[in-house]
Design an enzyme around this catalytic site. Structure first.
Site, PDB file in Angstrom:
ATOM      1  N   GLY A   1       0.844  -1.199   0.000  1.00 48.14           N
ATOM      2  CA  GLY A   1       0.000   0.000   0.000  1.00 48.14           C
ATOM      3  C   GLY A   1       0.876   1.245   0.000  1.00 48.14           C
TER       4      GLY A   1
ATOM      5  N   ASN B   1       5.409  -4.395   6.071  1.00 45.68           N
ATOM      6  CA  ASN B   1       5.670  -5.740   6.580  1.00 45.68           C
ATOM      7  C   ASN B   1       5.844  -6.829   5.527  1.00 45.68           C
ATOM      8  OD1 ASN B   1       5.917  -6.075   9.434  1.00 45.68           O
ATOM      9  ND2 ASN B   1       4.022  -4.913   9.534  1.00 45.68           N
TER      10      ASN B   1
ATOM     11  N   ILE C   1       1.656   3.802   6.796  1.00 42.58           N
ATOM     12  CA  ILE C   1       0.894   4.654   7.719  1.00 42.58           C
ATOM     13  C   ILE C   1       0.597   3.899   9.021  1.00 42.58           C
ATOM     14  CG2 ILE C   1      -0.181   6.000   5.881  1.00 42.58           C
ATOM     15  CD1 ILE C   1      -2.815   4.414   6.484  1.00 42.58           C
ATOM     16  N   ASP C   2       0.759   2.571   9.015  1.00 43.89           N
ATOM     17  CA  ASP C   2       0.389   1.768  10.189  1.00 43.89           C
ATOM     18  C   ASP C   2       1.425   1.834  11.310  1.00 43.89           C
ATOM     19  OD1 ASP C   2      -1.671   1.021   8.514  1.00 43.89           O
ATOM     20  OD2 ASP C   2      -0.829  -0.930   8.026  1.00 43.89           O
TER      21      ASP C   2
ATOM     22  N   ARG D   1     -24.585  14.036  19.472  1.00 46.04           N
ATOM     23  CA  ARG D   1     -24.573  12.656  18.981  1.00 46.04           C
ATOM     24  C   ARG D   1     -23.320  11.904  19.421  1.00 46.04           C
ATOM     25  NH1 ARG D   1     -26.057  14.221  12.786  1.00 46.04           N
ATOM     26  NH2 ARG D   1     -28.266  13.709  12.843  1.00 46.04           N
TER      27      ARG D   1
ATOM     28  N   GLU E   1      -9.635   0.099  12.656  1.00 47.52           N
ATOM     29  CA  GLU E   1     -10.337  -0.840  11.766  1.00 47.52           C
ATOM     30  C   GLU E   1     -10.162  -2.281  12.247  1.00 47.52           C
ATOM     31  OE1 GLU E   1      -8.683  -0.608   7.795  1.00 47.52           O
ATOM     32  OE2 GLU E   1      -6.651  -0.946   8.509  1.00 47.52           O
TER      33      GLU E   1
HETATM   34  O1  F6P Z   1      -1.063  -0.955   5.329  1.00 46.99           O
HETATM   35  C1  F6P Z   1      -1.629   0.261   4.980  1.00 46.99           C
HETATM   36  C2  F6P Z   1      -3.120   0.157   4.883  1.00 46.99           C
HETATM   37  O2  F6P Z   1      -3.644   1.409   4.521  1.00 46.99           O
HETATM   38  C3  F6P Z   1      -3.817  -0.364   6.155  1.00 46.99           C
HETATM   39  O3  F6P Z   1      -3.947   0.616   7.127  1.00 46.99           O
HETATM   40  C4  F6P Z   1      -5.105  -0.860   5.580  1.00 46.99           C
HETATM   41  O4  F6P Z   1      -5.662  -1.874   6.388  1.00 46.99           O
HETATM   42  C5  F6P Z   1      -4.706  -1.398   4.242  1.00 46.99           C
HETATM   43  O5  F6P Z   1      -3.484  -0.769   3.896  1.00 46.99           O
HETATM   44  C6  F6P Z   1      -5.701  -1.165   3.134  1.00 46.99           C
HETATM   45  O6  F6P Z   1      -5.265  -1.860   2.020  1.00 46.99           O
HETATM   46  P1  F6P Z   1      -5.794  -1.607   0.554  1.00 46.99           P
HETATM   47  O7  F6P Z   1      -5.264  -0.286   0.083  1.00 46.99           O
HETATM   48  O8  F6P Z   1      -5.227  -2.739  -0.224  1.00 46.99           O
HETATM   49  O9  F6P Z   1      -7.286  -1.583   0.622  1.00 46.99           O
END
Ligand code: F6P
Length: 357
Positions: free
Chosen positions: A11, A112, A135-136, A171, A231
């Site tokens: 990503g 990773n 970003i993780d 809310r 998430e």
């Molecule tokens: O690893 C970066 C990330 O943006 C995660 O935070 C997310 O779960 C994932 O990639 C989303 O992946 P994709 O862009 O394949 O939907």
């Protein structure tokens, strides 16, 4: 003469271009002659020999540009040793292209999964240097990855915007934050945005505790509550399931994500209106923040210096405020998670933030 192959995999995130520019600037500023081969769309480019020859000019003006000028794709490590649909041995193809182009080294930017493949290529005898992007912020061996701070800024902006409307309408709002299986992004954006409840994968939540916090706020006169939910957040019951049982449960899961399940539970249990906001891929988009520009440039420059010295097999990381080289075999296959007893968690709790535990 140094022949360098470069690729960005997985990503994308902010500051990939800044990092590559850092590597190339360092090399171009040295007396060494360099040839740069940019592989298109990550490992795919290396497998199928799809590359562009690049020079210093290609890296000019990209410090502030988001995304990656080389393109990226996901090439899962799980299947990297399986032949592709045409029977091509992917690992062998990458090695062949490396040797055909007589490369001195590959510079690989990724998270990773990317690091597992990079380490495999190192084990196969290729010279590899990696740079930690995501970003993780879940990469082992470095306190920080580039892209992370930019994403924290965006997720925080989202929470800030939600704050005003949540207050006007009294809310409950859930802002779902990316981060895959870890909570770094949620925890940091949640604290920066003043979230009342932060739910992260590392600390499974109890829905009764979450609702309790909302009610406590109501009793104290606060009519709105903001939840920053990763998430990958998971309830205590689900965390007790085996991998197999959890997979089975998810087959019949009717919600788009955990936030919508939480929203329904909170509405039922409190009678409050609950809204969900998912900033999604905006968190990976746009220009890198100033911190990431500097950070990625520093890591890139250090990678360039290692190449000049002919030292390979390392990720350039950041530990205790110093840029360091970390052996790739130490990085690959490990996840950096938040320890539930980390001081930042304790401090967040002292501020009155609930983790639903
Ligand atoms: O690893 C970066 C990330 O943006 C995660 O935070 C997310 O779960 C994932 O990639 C989303 O992946 P994709 O862009 O394949 O939907």
């Amino acid at each position: 003469m140094k022949r360098i192959g470069m690729l960005t995999s997985g990503g994308d995130c902010q500051a990939l271009n800044a990092a590559m520019r850092g590597v190339v600037k360092c090399l171009v500023n040295s007396k060494e002659n360099v040839e740069i081969y940019g592989f298109i769309d990550g490992y795919k480019g290396l497998i199928y020999g799809n590359f562009r020859m690049l020079d210093g000019h290609d890296f000019s003006g990209i410090l502030t540009k988001g995304g990656t000028i080389l393109g990226s794709s996901r090439t899962p490590f799980k299947t990297i040793k399986d032949p592709d649909e045409n029977g091509i041995d992917k690992v062998d193809a990458m090695k062949q292209n490396y040797y055909k182009l007589r490369l001195d080294c590959l510079v690989i930017l990724g998270g990773n999964g990317t690091h597992k493949t990079a380490n495999l290529l190192r084990e196969e005898g290729l010279n590899v240097i990696t740079l930690p992007k995501t970003i993780d912020n879940d990469l082992w061996g470095t306190d920080m990855t580039f892209g992370f701070q930019s994403a924290v800024n965006i997720a925080t902006d989202a929470i800030d915007c939600i704050h005003t409307t949540a207050a006007s309408h009294g809310r409950v709002f859930i802002v779902e934050v990316m981060g895959h299986k870890v909570g770094w992004l949620t925890l940091n954006a949640g604290m920066a945005g003043g979230a009342d409840i932060i739910l992260i994968p590392e600390i499974p939540y109890d829905i009764k505790k979450v609702v309790g916090k909302i009610q406590e706020r109501n009793n104290n006169g606060s009519k709105f509550t903001i939840l920053a939910v990763a998430e990958g957040a998971i309830s205590k019951e689900d965390a007790k399931l085996s991998k197999k049982e959890y997979k089975e449960k998810m087959k019949n899961y009717k919600f788009p994500s955990v936030s919508y399940e939480l929203a329904q539970q909170i509405e039922k249990m409190t009678g409050h209106e609950v809204r969900v906001t998912v900033p999604g891929h905006t968190q990976r988009g746009g220009s890198p923040c100033p911190y990431d520009r500097v950070f990625a440039s520093r890591l890139g420059a250090e990678a360039g210096e290692l190449i000049l010295k002919g030292e390979y097999g390392f990720m350039i990381g950041y530990r205790n405020r110093e840029v360091v080289k970390v052996p790739l075999e130490e990085v690959a296959g490990k996840l950096k998670m938040i320890a539930p007893d980390a001081s930042i968690v304790k401090e967040a709790k002292l501020l009155g933030i609930s983790f639903g535990d």
